[in-house]
Write a protein that holds these residues in place. Structure first.
Motif, PDB file in Angstrom:
ATOM      1  N   GLY A 116      -6.697   7.966  37.779  1.00  0.00           N
ATOM      2  CA  GLY A 116      -8.880   7.690  37.982  1.00  0.00           C
ATOM      3  C   GLY A 116      -9.544   7.376  36.891  1.00  0.00           C
ATOM      4  N   GLN A 117      -8.308   6.456  35.704  1.00  0.00           N
ATOM      5  CA  GLN A 117      -9.232   5.533  35.561  1.00  0.00           C
ATOM      6  C   GLN A 117      -9.040   4.226  35.643  1.00  0.00           C
ATOM      7  OE1 GLN A 117      -7.651   4.622  30.957  1.00  0.00           O
ATOM      8  NE2 GLN A 117      -7.732   6.485  30.317  1.00  0.00           N
ATOM      9  N   SER A 118      -8.155   4.075  37.087  1.00  0.00           N
ATOM     10  CA  SER A 118      -7.463   3.008  37.185  1.00  0.00           C
ATOM     11  C   SER A 118      -8.807   3.018  39.182  1.00  0.00           C
ATOM     12  CB  SER A 118      -5.847   2.546  38.159  1.00  0.00           C
ATOM     13  OG  SER A 118      -5.426   2.511  37.093  1.00  0.00           O
ATOM     14  N   LEU A 119      -9.115   4.341  39.068  1.00  0.00           N
ATOM     15  CA  LEU A 119      -9.316   4.213  40.039  1.00  0.00           C
ATOM     16  C   LEU A 119     -11.253   3.938  39.624  1.00  0.00           C
ATOM     17  CD1 LEU A 119      -8.252   7.080  42.234  1.00  0.00           C
ATOM     18  CD2 LEU A 119      -8.528   4.666  42.520  1.00  0.00           C
ATOM     19  N   SER A 120     -11.475   4.086  38.567  1.00  0.00           N
ATOM     20  CA  SER A 120     -12.950   4.292  38.277  1.00  0.00           C
ATOM     21  C   SER A 120     -13.203   3.181  37.224  1.00  0.00           C
ATOM     22  CB  SER A 120     -13.362   5.358  37.391  1.00  0.00           C
ATOM     23  OG  SER A 120     -12.808   5.301  36.530  1.00  0.00           O
ATOM     24  N   LYS A 121     -11.662   2.249  37.432  1.00  0.00           N
ATOM     25  CA  LYS A 121     -12.048   0.804  36.121  1.00  0.00           C
ATOM     26  C   LYS A 121     -13.161   1.221  34.804  1.00  0.00           C
ATOM     27  CE  LYS A 121     -12.472  -1.799  40.513  1.00  0.00           C
ATOM     28  NZ  LYS A 121     -12.095  -1.237  41.534  1.00  0.00           N
ATOM     29  N   ASP A 122     -12.468   2.198  34.536  1.00  0.00           N
ATOM     30  CA  ASP A 122     -13.107   2.288  33.424  1.00  0.00           C
ATOM     31  C   ASP A 122     -11.772   3.372  32.213  1.00  0.00           C
ATOM     32  OD1 ASP A 122     -14.311   3.085  30.812  1.00  0.00           O
ATOM     33  OD2 ASP A 122     -14.977   5.258  31.359  1.00  0.00           O
ATOM     34  N   PHE A 123     -11.564   2.178  31.891  1.00  0.00           N
ATOM     35  CA  PHE A 123      -9.558   2.617  30.458  1.00  0.00           C
ATOM     36  C   PHE A 123     -10.114   2.458  28.986  1.00  0.00           C
ATOM     37  CE2 PHE A 123      -9.458  -0.034  34.653  1.00  0.00           C
ATOM     38  CZ  PHE A 123      -8.029   0.392  34.797  1.00  0.00           C
ATOM     39  N   TRP A 124      -9.083   3.330  29.107  1.00  0.00           N
ATOM     40  CA  TRP A 124      -9.223   3.447  27.032  1.00  0.00           C
ATOM     41  C   TRP A 124      -8.196   2.919  26.511  1.00  0.00           C
ATOM     42  CZ3 TRP A 124     -13.445   5.552  24.290  1.00  0.00           C
ATOM     43  CH2 TRP A 124     -14.519   5.851  24.600  1.00  0.00           C
ATOM     44  N   GLY A 125      -8.210   2.627  25.541  1.00  0.00           N
ATOM     45  CA  GLY A 125      -6.865   2.435  24.499  1.00  0.00           C
ATOM     46  C   GLY A 125      -6.998   2.789  22.954  1.00  0.00           C
ATOM     47  N   TYR A 126      -5.768   2.671  22.082  1.00  0.00           N
ATOM     48  CA  TYR A 126      -5.738   2.383  20.669  1.00  0.00           C
ATOM     49  C   TYR A 126      -5.043   0.873  20.785  1.00  0.00           C
ATOM     50  CZ  TYR A 126      -4.621   2.789  15.984  1.00  0.00           C
ATOM     51  OH  TYR A 126      -5.053   2.789  14.950  1.00  0.00           O
ATOM     52  N   VAL A 127      -6.103  -0.072  20.204  1.00  0.00           N
ATOM     53  CA  VAL A 127      -5.035  -1.406  19.754  1.00  0.00           C
ATOM     54  C   VAL A 127      -3.985  -0.825  18.921  1.00  0.00           C
ATOM     55  CG1 VAL A 127      -5.708  -3.599  19.184  1.00  0.00           C
ATOM     56  CG2 VAL A 127      -7.133  -2.171  20.959  1.00  0.00           C
ATOM     57  N   LEU A 128      -3.026  -1.690  19.207  1.00  0.00           N
ATOM     58  CA  LEU A 128      -2.048  -1.852  17.953  1.00  0.00           C
ATOM     59  C   LEU A 128      -1.787  -3.061  16.700  1.00  0.00           C
ATOM     60  CD1 LEU A 128       0.858  -0.401  20.525  1.00  0.00           C
ATOM     61  CD2 LEU A 128      -0.652   0.858  18.109  1.00  0.00           C
ATOM     62  N   LYS A 129      -2.802  -4.028  17.780  1.00  0.00           N
ATOM     63  CA  LYS A 129      -1.458  -5.648  17.324  1.00  0.00           C
ATOM     64  C   LYS A 129      -2.662  -6.202  18.058  1.00  0.00           C
ATOM     65  CE  LYS A 129       1.480  -4.871  14.936  1.00  0.00           C
ATOM     66  NZ  LYS A 129       1.915  -4.922  13.353  1.00  0.00           N
ATOM     67  N   LEU A 130      -2.782  -7.508  17.963  1.00  0.00           N
ATOM     68  CA  LEU A 130      -4.264  -8.230  18.393  1.00  0.00           C
ATOM     69  C   LEU A 130      -4.514  -9.823  17.467  1.00  0.00           C
ATOM     70  CD1 LEU A 130      -5.991  -7.590  20.862  1.00  0.00           C
ATOM     71  CD2 LEU A 130      -8.363  -6.913  18.668  1.00  0.00           C
ATOM     72  N   PRO A 131      -3.239 -10.534  17.402  1.00  0.00           N
ATOM     73  CA  PRO A 131      -3.346 -12.059  16.735  1.00  0.00           C
ATOM     74  C   PRO A 131      -4.499 -12.762  17.505  1.00  0.00           C
ATOM     75  CG  PRO A 131      -1.190 -11.467  17.718  1.00  0.00           C
ATOM     76  CD  PRO A 131      -2.147  -9.574  17.798  1.00  0.00           C
ATOM     77  N   VAL A 132      -5.327 -13.237  16.872  1.00  0.00           N
ATOM     78  CA  VAL A 132      -5.933 -14.558  17.834  1.00  0.00           C
ATOM     79  C   VAL A 132      -4.985 -16.706  17.168  1.00  0.00           C
ATOM     80  CG1 VAL A 132      -7.737 -13.593  18.397  1.00  0.00           C
ATOM     81  CG2 VAL A 132      -7.385 -14.609  16.169  1.00  0.00           C
ATOM     82  N   ASN A 133      -5.679 -17.213  17.089  1.00  0.00           N
ATOM     83  CA  ASN A 133      -5.361 -18.716  17.083  1.00  0.00           C
ATOM     84  C   ASN A 133      -6.792 -19.381  16.528  1.00  0.00           C
ATOM     85  OD1 ASN A 133      -6.887 -19.181  19.261  1.00  0.00           O
ATOM     86  ND2 ASN A 133      -5.503 -20.873  19.826  1.00  0.00           N
ATOM     87  N   THR A 134      -8.179 -18.569  15.627  1.00  0.00           N
ATOM     88  CA  THR A 134      -8.614 -18.960  15.164  1.00  0.00           C
ATOM     89  C   THR A 134      -9.682 -18.440  14.037  1.00  0.00           C
ATOM     90  OG1 THR A 134     -11.032 -18.333  16.117  1.00  0.00           O
ATOM     91  CG2 THR A 134      -9.681 -19.858  17.524  1.00  0.00           C
ATOM     92  N   GLU A 135      -9.647 -18.941  13.191  1.00  0.00           N
ATOM     93  CA  GLU A 135      -9.891 -18.442  11.374  1.00  0.00           C
ATOM     94  C   GLU A 135     -11.190 -17.742  11.818  1.00  0.00           C
ATOM     95  OE1 GLU A 135     -10.142 -16.393   7.623  1.00  0.00           O
ATOM     96  OE2 GLU A 135      -8.328 -17.546   9.319  1.00  0.00           O
TER      97      GLU A 135
END
Length: 272
Positions: A116-135
């Motif tokens: 259903g999320q795929s068909l409606s293109k409306d996704f939900w999640g809980y972010v565990l990790k999110l490293p980035v490469n700029t301060e």
């Protein structure tokens, strides 16, 4: 936006002109949404150990959303690598590891909810990790969005056949893992608008949600396991990923061109 238009006249900014930015206070004064003018990403959705995913989510968030069960004992996680080439907070790379969840206040029917999320293109999640490469990206993400960001090296490498993201372990400075995806042929150039929302907590512990809308200008997907190559090492992020007991790769998305708008977090209304 006039600066972007002058620097990169080839960019189509029409989508952004439809959106109104508003001033918000998110630990600092900012404008929402944050615009991402030219970007690319690869995503792989894997099955993972459901009990472990539940352990990693705070109890009060689990009351509102559940990890999707794709079959007994197995949930799903999405690993996404982003290269933001032009955006409001300069250019940077980012790796996101998120649990795929139900929507707040709605029952989860496992694979049917995912469909259903795929068909409606409306996704939900809980972010565990999110490293980035700029301060700059780290500070904005941690202070403004309460996201689990830290600063480390993330390098994009390309061949004719694939794009890969090399992630450095922030503690040792050594290569931790490589996430590579095939450059799929048969790209669709029909603009596809997708919404990605995530539940979270603010600095005072109140439940919030944030969301981003993406306009995918060029995209393709595959369910073939050989479309993705994830080589884990011995660093802290690799060790964490191994603890999820990843299984089958269910879907790979190759998006060599997209635009995005990230909205400031809002309170999550509970009990609706």
């Amino acid at each position: 936006m006039s600066v972007i238009a002058a620097e990169a006249p080839e960019l189509d900014l029409s989508w952004f002109k439809e959106m109104q930015k508003e001033k918000v206070s998110i630990g600092f004064d900012s404008y929402s949404p944050n615009f991402y003018y030219r970007n690319r990403k690869i995503t792989a959705v894997f099955t993972a150990d459901l009990a472990r995913l539940k352990e990693l989510m705070p109890a009060d968030i689990l009351k509102q959303v559940q990890p999707l069960q794709v079959w007994p004992g197995r949930g799903a996680v999405a690993l996404t690598a982003y290269a933001y080439e032009y955006c409001d907070n300069d250019s940077y790379n980012e790796i996101s590891l998120a649990i795929v969840t139900s929507k707040p206040g709605s029952a989860s029917f496992g694979p049917f909810t995912l469909l259903g999320q795929s068909l409606s293109k409306d996704f939900w999640g809980y972010v565990l990790k999110l490293p980035v490469n700029t301060e700059l990206a780290r500070v904005r993400g941690v202070v403004g969005y309460n996201l689990p960001k830290w600063l480390t090296g993330i390098e994009v490498k390309e061949t004719d056949a694939s794009v890969s993201f090399e992630v450095i372990d922030s503690a040792t400075g050594k290569l931790d893992f490589v996430f590579a995806g095939k450059k799929l042929g048969d790209l669709s150039h029909t603009a596809d608008v997708v919404s990605n929302s995530f539940t979270n907590k603010d600095g005072t512990g109140k439940l919030t949600y944030g969301y981003a809308i993406s306009r995918q200008l060029s995209h393709a997907s595959s369910t073939s396991a050989d479309a993705v190559d994830l080589k884990l090492g011995d660093g802290s992020f690799s060790t964490y990923i191994k603890s999820l007991k990843l299984g089958k790769m269910m879907k790979y998305e190759y998006v060599p061109e997209f635009q995005g708008a990230l909205y400031a977090p809002k309170p999550l209304l509970t009990g609706h």
